[in-house]
Design an enzyme around this catalytic site. Structure first.
Site, PDB file in Angstrom:
ATOM      1  N   LEU A 165      -1.571   0.111 -10.702  1.00  0.00           N
ATOM      2  CA  LEU A 165      -1.613  -0.970  -9.712  1.00  0.00           C
ATOM      3  C   LEU A 165      -1.029  -0.573  -8.354  1.00  0.00           C
ATOM      4  O   LEU A 165      -0.908  -1.420  -7.474  1.00  0.00           O
ATOM      5  CB  LEU A 165      -0.847  -2.191 -10.246  1.00  0.00           C
ATOM      6  CG  LEU A 165      -1.438  -2.849 -11.497  1.00  0.00           C
ATOM      7  CD1 LEU A 165      -0.492  -3.924 -12.010  1.00  0.00           C
ATOM      8  CD2 LEU A 165      -2.809  -3.443 -11.194  1.00  0.00           C
ATOM      9  N   ARG A 166      -0.669   0.702  -8.206  1.00  0.00           N
ATOM     10  CA  ARG A 166      -0.080   1.114  -6.945  1.00  0.00           C
ATOM     11  C   ARG A 166      -1.048   0.895  -5.780  1.00  0.00           C
ATOM     12  O   ARG A 166      -0.649   0.491  -4.682  1.00  0.00           O
ATOM     13  CB  ARG A 166       0.367   2.580  -7.003  1.00  0.00           C
ATOM     14  CG  ARG A 166       1.049   3.050  -5.721  1.00  0.00           C
ATOM     15  CD  ARG A 166       1.559   4.478  -5.821  1.00  0.00           C
ATOM     16  NE  ARG A 166       2.777   4.548  -6.630  1.00  0.00           N
ATOM     17  CZ  ARG A 166       2.880   5.229  -7.763  1.00  0.00           C
ATOM     18  NH1 ARG A 166       1.844   5.892  -8.225  1.00  0.00           N
ATOM     19  NH2 ARG A 166       4.018   5.262  -8.418  1.00  0.00           N
ATOM     20  N   ALA A 167      -2.314   1.154  -5.998  1.00  0.00           N
ATOM     21  CA  ALA A 167      -3.301   0.973  -4.928  1.00  0.00           C
ATOM     22  C   ALA A 167      -3.347  -0.475  -4.458  1.00  0.00           C
ATOM     23  O   ALA A 167      -3.445  -0.742  -3.252  1.00  0.00           O
ATOM     24  CB  ALA A 167      -4.684   1.425  -5.402  1.00  0.00           C
TER      25      ALA A 167
END
Length: 366
Positions: A254-256
Site C-alpha cells: 500500500l505504499r504507492a
C-alpha cells in the site's frame, strides 16, 4: 556568496553559485517531483534515473537553494554508516552517564537536501538508513543499548545511471517518487539549454539576477504550501481514484497509495487549491508508479501456471499412493522427476573392471 553547497568528499561547506531552479529547461516532470518532495519531505525522496549529462546534480543544487537553509549535503560513495548517521561515545556514557553524540551527514542535511549520486552503487545498509530517515524525519543511533534520536527532515534526492546497475526492488520501492530522464534530441531545446548554461558560466551573478523574482516566488510558494498541507483532506472520490490506479498498476503493498495521496496533496497545496482532486492525483501518478508498476496479467498467468503445475503434481502423487504398486520402490524415471513415493532413488549396480595394459588418457607412458 550566492548558494551554499557541501563538498562531496568531506561534507565541508563550499561556496559557489547555483544554477537557478527557475532556469531549468526541458525538465517539467523533474521540477514537479522535486517541488513535491520539498513541500512534503515525508513523501520519501526522489529517485532520478538517467544518462550522464542530463542535469541531475544541477537540479538537486538548484532545489536546495529554495529551502529554508539553502543547504545541500552530498553523500560520498565511500562513506561509512557512522559518517552517515553519526556516532555515540560509549565511554562517556559509561563514565559520566551522559550521551555524547557526534552528528553525521543526516543531521547536517536537516531542512535541506541530501544528495546521493549513484545511489545504486551504495551498500544496501546505507540506502536503508537513508530511506528510513527520509520517510520518518527522525534519525536514531543505537549502540550497546544506548540510543540517541534527532530530527532529520530533508529532501532525499538519489540519482543513478541505469547503465551502471539497478537498485534492488525492495529498495527502489521505498523512494517516494521516480523520474526517468532521457537524452534530448530536440534541436531547439538543446540550443536553449546550451545557451543558458553558457550564459550562466560567463556571468553567474547577472544570470541569477535575471531569475531572482521567479526564485523568490518559488520560495514563497513552497513555504505557503507547507503551511496549507494540514488543511487539505481527501474525499472518497480521491481515495477511489488512487486505489483504482494502484490496482491497475498491480503494485505491491500500500505504499504507492499513501505516497500518491501525499504527492497529490502537496501539488494541491503548491497550487493553492481548496481541495485535493482526482486531477491532482492524475498529475502525480506517473512519478509514483513508474518504479512500482508491474504486469498484472503476466503475474496472474504465472500464478495460474504455478497452480496448475502444483495441482498436477498433487494428482500424480495421489494416484501413485493409491496404485497397487505404491508399496514398491519407484522407478528410476519417477525418482529422477521427484514423483515417487518419497522422491527416493534406489541404488543402481555399478561394476568396475580393471584392464591390464591400458594407459589412461592424458597420462604419458614413460
Amino acid at each position: 556568496m550566492n548558494a551554499a553547497t557541501h563538498d562531496a568528499r568531506d561534507g565541508a561547506p563550499q561556496k559557489r553559485p547555483a544554477f537557478p531552479f527557475a532556469a531549468l529547461i526541458g525538465q517539467p516532470a523533474l521540477q514537479q517531483a522535486l517541488l513535491l518532495a520539498a513541500i512534503d519531505p515525508g513523501i520519501g525522496g526522489v529517485l532520478v534515473s538517467g544518462p550522464r549529462g542530463t542535469a541531475k546534480s544541477t537540479a538537486a543544487r538548484a532545489l536546495a537553494e529554495l529551502l529554508p537553509e539553502g543547504q545541500l549535503v552530498n553523500l560520498p560513495l565511500g562513506a561509512s554508516e557512522d559518517r552517515l548517521i553519526g556516532t555515540l561515545d560509549i565511554e562517556t556514557v559509561l563514565r559520566d552517564g551522559s550521551v555524547r553524540f557526534s552528528p553525521g551527514l543526516l543531521a547536517k542535511a536537516h531542512r535541506g537536501v541530501l544528495y546521493v549520486d549513484e545511489v545504486n552503487l551504495l551498500p544496501d545498509a546505507l540506502v536503508d538508513a537513508l530511506l528510513d530517515a527520509a520517510a520518518s524525519g527522525v534519525n536514531t543511533v543505537e549502540r550497546d543499548g544506548v540510543s540517541h534520536s534527532h530530527e532529520a527532515s530533508f529532501v532525499l534526492i538519489g540519482t543513478m545511471n541505469p547503465e551502471e546497475g539497478e537498485l534492488r526492488p525492495q529498495l527502489i520501492d521505498r523512494f517516494g517518487l521516480m523520474v526517468e530522464l532521457q537524452n534530448c534530441f530536440e534541436p531547439r531545446v538543446r540550443e536553449q539549454i546550451v545557451k543558458a548554461r553558457l550564459a550562466f558560466d560567463l556571468d553567474a551573478a547577472g544570470f541569477r539576477a535575471a531569475y531572482a523574482q521567479e526564485q523568490a516566488r518559488y520560495v514563497e510558494r513552497i513555504h505557503a504550501a507547507r503551511e496549507a498541507l494540514p488543511q487539505l483532506s481527501f474525499d472518497d472520490a480521491v481515495h477511489a481514484h488512487v486505489s483504482a490506479l494502484c490496482i491497475d498498476a498491480a503494485v505491491d503493498g500500500l505504499r504507492a497509495d499513501l505516497v500518491m495521496l501525499r504527492a497529490a496533496r502537496a501539488l494541491a497545496a503548491f497550487e493553492l487549491a481548496d481541495a485535493v482532486t482526482p486531477q491532482h492525483v492524475e498529475r502525480v501518478a506517473d512519478a509514483v508508479l513508474m518504479h512500482r508498476r508491474r504486469e498484472r496479467g503476466a503475474s496472474s498467468a504465472s500464478s495460474a501456471r504455478d497452480s496448475e503445475t502444483e495441482s498436477s503434481r498433487e494428482s500424480q502423487r495421489g494416484s501413485t499412493a493409491h496404485s497397487p504398486s505404491s508399496s514398491s520402490s519407484p522407478s528410476p524415471d519417477e525418482a529422477a522427476r521427484g514423483e515417487g513415493d518419497w522422491g527416493y532413488l534406489p541404488p543402481q549396480p555399478a561394476t568396475t573392471t580393471h584392464v591390464k595394459g591400458v594407459i589412461p588418457l592424458n597420462v604419458k607412458k614413460r
